[in-house]
Design a protein around this motif. Sequence first.
Motif, PDB file in Angstrom:
ATOM      1  N   ARG A 213      10.101  29.966  13.573  1.00  9.09           N
ATOM      2  CA  ARG A 213      10.181  29.138  14.687  1.00  9.09           C
ATOM      3  C   ARG A 213      10.828  27.974  14.501  1.00  9.09           C
ATOM      4  NH1 ARG A 213       5.713  26.933  16.279  1.00  9.09           N
ATOM      5  NH2 ARG A 213       4.462  27.166  14.589  1.00  9.09           N
ATOM      6  N   LEU A 214      11.877  28.056  13.450  1.00  7.90           N
ATOM      7  CA  LEU A 214      12.598  27.125  13.006  1.00  7.90           C
ATOM      8  C   LEU A 214      14.323  27.272  13.565  1.00  7.90           C
ATOM      9  CD1 LEU A 214      11.971  26.301   9.443  1.00  7.90           C
ATOM     10  CD2 LEU A 214      10.594  25.398  11.233  1.00  7.90           C
ATOM     11  N   PHE A 215      15.122  26.247  13.605  1.00  8.50           N
ATOM     12  CA  PHE A 215      16.480  26.504  13.880  1.00  8.50           C
ATOM     13  C   PHE A 215      16.979  27.449  13.008  1.00  8.50           C
ATOM     14  CE2 PHE A 215      15.569  22.391  16.237  1.00  8.50           C
ATOM     15  CZ  PHE A 215      16.139  22.905  17.570  1.00  8.50           C
ATOM     16  N   ASN A 216      18.011  28.247  13.747  1.00 12.87           N
ATOM     17  CA  ASN A 216      18.516  29.211  12.902  1.00 12.87           C
ATOM     18  C   ASN A 216      19.838  28.665  12.292  1.00 12.87           C
ATOM     19  OD1 ASN A 216      20.558  29.343  15.004  1.00 12.87           O
ATOM     20  ND2 ASN A 216      19.509  31.299  15.949  1.00 12.87           N
ATOM     21  N   HIS A 217      20.605  29.476  11.508  1.00 15.18           N
ATOM     22  CA  HIS A 217      21.831  29.116  10.719  1.00 15.18           C
ATOM     23  C   HIS A 217      22.801  28.469  11.746  1.00 15.18           C
ATOM     24  CE1 HIS A 217      25.634  29.511   8.739  1.00 15.18           C
ATOM     25  NE2 HIS A 217      25.033  29.174   7.582  1.00 15.18           N
ATOM     26  N   ARG A 218      23.067  29.112  12.841  1.00 12.58           N
ATOM     27  CA  ARG A 218      23.908  28.578  14.001  1.00 12.58           C
ATOM     28  C   ARG A 218      23.669  27.438  14.427  1.00 12.58           C
ATOM     29  NH1 ARG A 218      23.300  29.872  19.242  1.00 12.58           N
ATOM     30  NH2 ARG A 218      25.362  29.573  20.677  1.00 12.58           N
ATOM     31  N   ALA A 219      22.375  27.304  14.684  1.00  3.61           N
ATOM     32  CA  ALA A 219      22.133  25.862  15.373  1.00  3.61           C
ATOM     33  C   ALA A 219      22.037  24.728  14.580  1.00  3.61           C
ATOM     34  CB  ALA A 219      20.502  26.097  16.007  1.00  3.61           C
ATOM     35  N   PHE A 220      21.852  24.935  13.161  1.00  5.05           N
ATOM     36  CA  PHE A 220      21.688  24.371  12.217  1.00  5.05           C
ATOM     37  C   PHE A 220      23.058  23.349  12.007  1.00  5.05           C
ATOM     38  CE2 PHE A 220      23.372  23.005   7.750  1.00  5.05           C
ATOM     39  CZ  PHE A 220      22.633  22.084   7.484  1.00  5.05           C
ATOM     40  N   TYR A 221      24.384  23.934  12.225  1.00 11.12           N
ATOM     41  CA  TYR A 221      25.487  23.359  12.136  1.00 11.12           C
ATOM     42  C   TYR A 221      25.791  22.649  13.320  1.00 11.12           C
ATOM     43  CZ  TYR A 221      27.084  25.278   7.874  1.00 11.12           C
ATOM     44  OH  TYR A 221      26.940  25.265   6.321  1.00 11.12           O
ATOM     45  N   ARG A 223      23.463  21.035  15.439  1.00 10.56           N
ATOM     46  CA  ARG A 223      22.588  20.005  15.441  1.00 10.56           C
ATOM     47  C   ARG A 223      23.139  18.870  14.288  1.00 10.56           C
ATOM     48  NH1 ARG A 223      17.808  19.961  18.079  1.00 10.56           N
ATOM     49  NH2 ARG A 223      18.309  17.696  17.662  1.00 10.56           N
ATOM     50  N   MET A 224      23.709  19.556  13.181  1.00 12.24           N
ATOM     51  CA  MET A 224      24.152  18.837  12.093  1.00 12.24           C
ATOM     52  C   MET A 224      25.375  17.804  12.654  1.00 12.24           C
ATOM     53  SD  MET A 224      24.355  17.454   9.087  1.00 12.24           S
ATOM     54  CE  MET A 224      23.350  18.720   7.774  1.00 12.24           C
ATOM     55  N   ARG A 225      26.294  18.524  13.522  1.00 17.36           N
ATOM     56  CA  ARG A 225      27.550  17.745  14.003  1.00 17.36           C
ATOM     57  C   ARG A 225      27.076  16.606  14.945  1.00 17.36           C
ATOM     58  NH1 ARG A 225      29.475  21.976  15.434  1.00 17.36           N
ATOM     59  NH2 ARG A 225      28.901  22.272  17.570  1.00 17.36           N
ATOM     60  N   VAL A 226      25.935  17.033  15.732  1.00 18.49           N
ATOM     61  CA  VAL A 226      25.758  16.009  16.692  1.00 18.49           C
ATOM     62  C   VAL A 226      24.939  14.743  16.269  1.00 18.49           C
ATOM     63  CG1 VAL A 226      23.739  15.708  18.958  1.00 18.49           C
ATOM     64  CG2 VAL A 226      25.239  17.778  18.712  1.00 18.49           C
ATOM     65  N   GLU A 227      23.836  15.196  15.254  1.00 21.14           N
ATOM     66  CA  GLU A 227      23.361  13.980  14.387  1.00 21.14           C
ATOM     67  C   GLU A 227      24.054  13.132  13.664  1.00 21.14           C
ATOM     68  OE1 GLU A 227      20.453  13.250  15.371  1.00 21.14           O
ATOM     69  OE2 GLU A 227      19.967  15.051  16.708  1.00 21.14           O
ATOM     70  N   LEU A 228      25.137  13.554  13.037  1.00 25.99           N
ATOM     71  CA  LEU A 228      26.022  12.845  12.292  1.00 25.99           C
ATOM     72  C   LEU A 228      26.799  12.017  13.055  1.00 25.99           C
ATOM     73  CD1 LEU A 228      27.566  15.517   9.657  1.00 25.99           C
ATOM     74  CD2 LEU A 228      26.328  13.336   9.068  1.00 25.99           C
ATOM     75  N   ALA A 229      27.113  12.293  14.398  1.00 21.62           N
ATOM     76  CA  ALA A 229      27.932  11.616  15.443  1.00 21.62           C
ATOM     77  C   ALA A 229      27.106  10.489  15.830  1.00 21.62           C
ATOM     78  CB  ALA A 229      28.593  12.480  16.486  1.00 21.62           C
ATOM     79  N   SER A 230      25.913  10.889  15.904  1.00 19.62           N
ATOM     80  CA  SER A 230      25.123   9.840  16.517  1.00 19.62           C
ATOM     81  C   SER A 230      24.795   8.823  15.438  1.00 19.62           C
ATOM     82  CB  SER A 230      23.722  10.509  16.828  1.00 19.62           C
ATOM     83  OG  SER A 230      22.874   9.367  17.487  1.00 19.62           O
ATOM     84  N   CYS A 231      24.638   9.104  14.305  1.00 18.14           N
ATOM     85  CA  CYS A 231      24.087   8.264  13.189  1.00 18.14           C
ATOM     86  C   CYS A 231      25.533   7.279  12.737  1.00 18.14           C
ATOM     87  CB  CYS A 231      23.848   9.117  11.853  1.00 18.14           C
ATOM     88  SG  CYS A 231      22.163   9.481  11.785  1.00 18.14           S
ATOM     89  N   THR A 239      19.880  12.135   5.881  1.00 19.64           N
ATOM     90  CA  THR A 239      19.695  12.719   4.756  1.00 19.64           C
ATOM     91  C   THR A 239      19.364  14.038   4.858  1.00 19.64           C
ATOM     92  OG1 THR A 239      18.785  10.610   3.689  1.00 19.64           O
ATOM     93  CG2 THR A 239      18.130  13.073   2.876  1.00 19.64           C
ATOM     94  N   LEU A 240      19.785  14.980   3.868  1.00 25.45           N
ATOM     95  CA  LEU A 240      19.748  16.421   4.229  1.00 25.45           C
ATOM     96  C   LEU A 240      19.050  16.865   3.138  1.00 25.45           C
ATOM     97  CD1 LEU A 240      20.420  19.106   5.582  1.00 25.45           C
ATOM     98  CD2 LEU A 240      22.401  19.475   4.039  1.00 25.45           C
ATOM     99  N   SER A 337      31.100  14.843   5.989  1.00 20.90           N
ATOM    100  CA  SER A 337      30.958  15.805   7.051  1.00 20.90           C
ATOM    101  C   SER A 337      30.066  16.635   6.756  1.00 20.90           C
ATOM    102  CB  SER A 337      32.550  16.787   6.850  1.00 20.90           C
ATOM    103  OG  SER A 337      32.450  17.328   5.643  1.00 20.90           O
ATOM    104  N   GLY A 338      29.694  17.773   7.827  1.00 20.35           N
ATOM    105  CA  GLY A 338      28.588  18.475   7.649  1.00 20.35           C
ATOM    106  C   GLY A 338      28.825  19.230   6.484  1.00 20.35           C
ATOM    107  N   ASP A 339      29.917  20.006   6.059  1.00 17.39           N
ATOM    108  CA  ASP A 339      29.988  20.879   5.182  1.00 17.39           C
ATOM    109  C   ASP A 339      29.858  20.052   3.894  1.00 17.39           C
ATOM    110  OD1 ASP A 339      30.435  23.157   6.711  1.00 17.39           O
ATOM    111  OD2 ASP A 339      32.808  22.645   6.984  1.00 17.39           O
ATOM    112  N   GLU A 340      30.581  18.960   3.836  1.00 17.11           N
ATOM    113  CA  GLU A 340      30.358  18.231   2.363  1.00 17.11           C
ATOM    114  C   GLU A 340      28.965  18.043   2.241  1.00 17.11           C
ATOM    115  OE1 GLU A 340      34.612  15.580   2.582  1.00 17.11           O
ATOM    116  OE2 GLU A 340      32.690  14.749   3.489  1.00 17.11           O
TER     117      GLU A 340
END
Length: 383
Positions: A213-221, A223-231, A239-240, A337-340
């Motif tokens: 019931r957690l987010f999957n691999h696709r959703a992870f990236y 959400r990461m993009r959205v949250e990095l932009a917001s921060c 923090t990851l 970046s998210g990948d980094e």
Amino acid sequence: MLLTNHSMVEQLKLTDRKIELIKKLFDLTRADADNLLAAEPFITRNLDAIVEEFYAKQLTHLEVEIVIGDSETLSRLKNSMRGYIQEVFSGTYDQNYVTNRLRVGKVHKRIGVSPALYMSAVRLLWDILSDQFEKQYEEGHCSRDEADRRQRSLTKLLMFDVQFVFETYTGALVAEVQKAKQELEDYAHDLAETVAKQTKELRELSCQDGLTRLFNHRAFYERMRVELASCARRKEPLTLVYFDLNDFKLLNDNYGHIVGDQMLEALGSTILNSIRETDIACRYGGDEFCIIMPGATNGHAKDVCERLINGFVSRNDKHKISFSIGICQTGPDKLMSGDELVIAADKRMYLAKAQAKLEPGFWLCDTQESLGKFGMFVCGDGG
């Protein structure tokens, strides 16, 4: 507005003044009322014969017979017709009279009498009553002129009546259209809500790992993009937390995949109970998990990890499974970046896993040099 809270006259806003105006349109005067009232004694004496003649001729039409349907209905209709004819020759055409005409229209519409059938019945009644005026003249009850005036007054009144009957016909049709429109709007609204709900559910399913019931691999990236932009906009850190289960393959080999799935399902529940409301927990793949923590530092992440480990151990001490955890903070001044960020946290997780092979347990690495075992966390420099 509930229709049942208002009379038909009220619904159509037929005030006494409006009724008088309609009478003027039909040139229905007090003289006409007197003309018909003068014929009342003769009509009343012949009332039963008039009604019997009317229905005898009506029932020669198969369509009329089908609408009436049975003897009880026919008997009720005959009584109603007697009452109507008495009203016609009462000389009083006020609001009560109009209400009765509206009611007649409503009943006729309800039982399926078409406008053509109704008008043919009005024409037949006019013929029969006109014959009665002729009889009055022939039997010496009135002059030729009086008989003609009564016939003209009857024509006016019947036309006056017909328009009120058709008010109910058209009113019923409008009500049906409005009802159909409302039902269509309600259906469209319900359909839109259903589609939106199903779309949301499908979107959630496409973003959710079915087991944990957690987010999957696709959703992870995403959400990461959205949250990095917001921060970045808020100039806050992010923090990851990246971790996997130690020796999970061995658990599957020894106890089977059902037990392994139960372990992952329990872990998903524990993660959701341990993270902050703003955190985003994801199953990265297999036995690897990530927690995106917007606005959090390494210290915040370690607090969450400690809650997670305590919660997991209390539920799963039977199989002695542990985690290897990598933590990487970025920002607030400059964000990776998210990948980094994933690469950095993944490297630290593998440093912790290497240490876990030397000394089993829950190991955490939050910088390239700083390793800590559960219960002995060492703060790093924040990455």
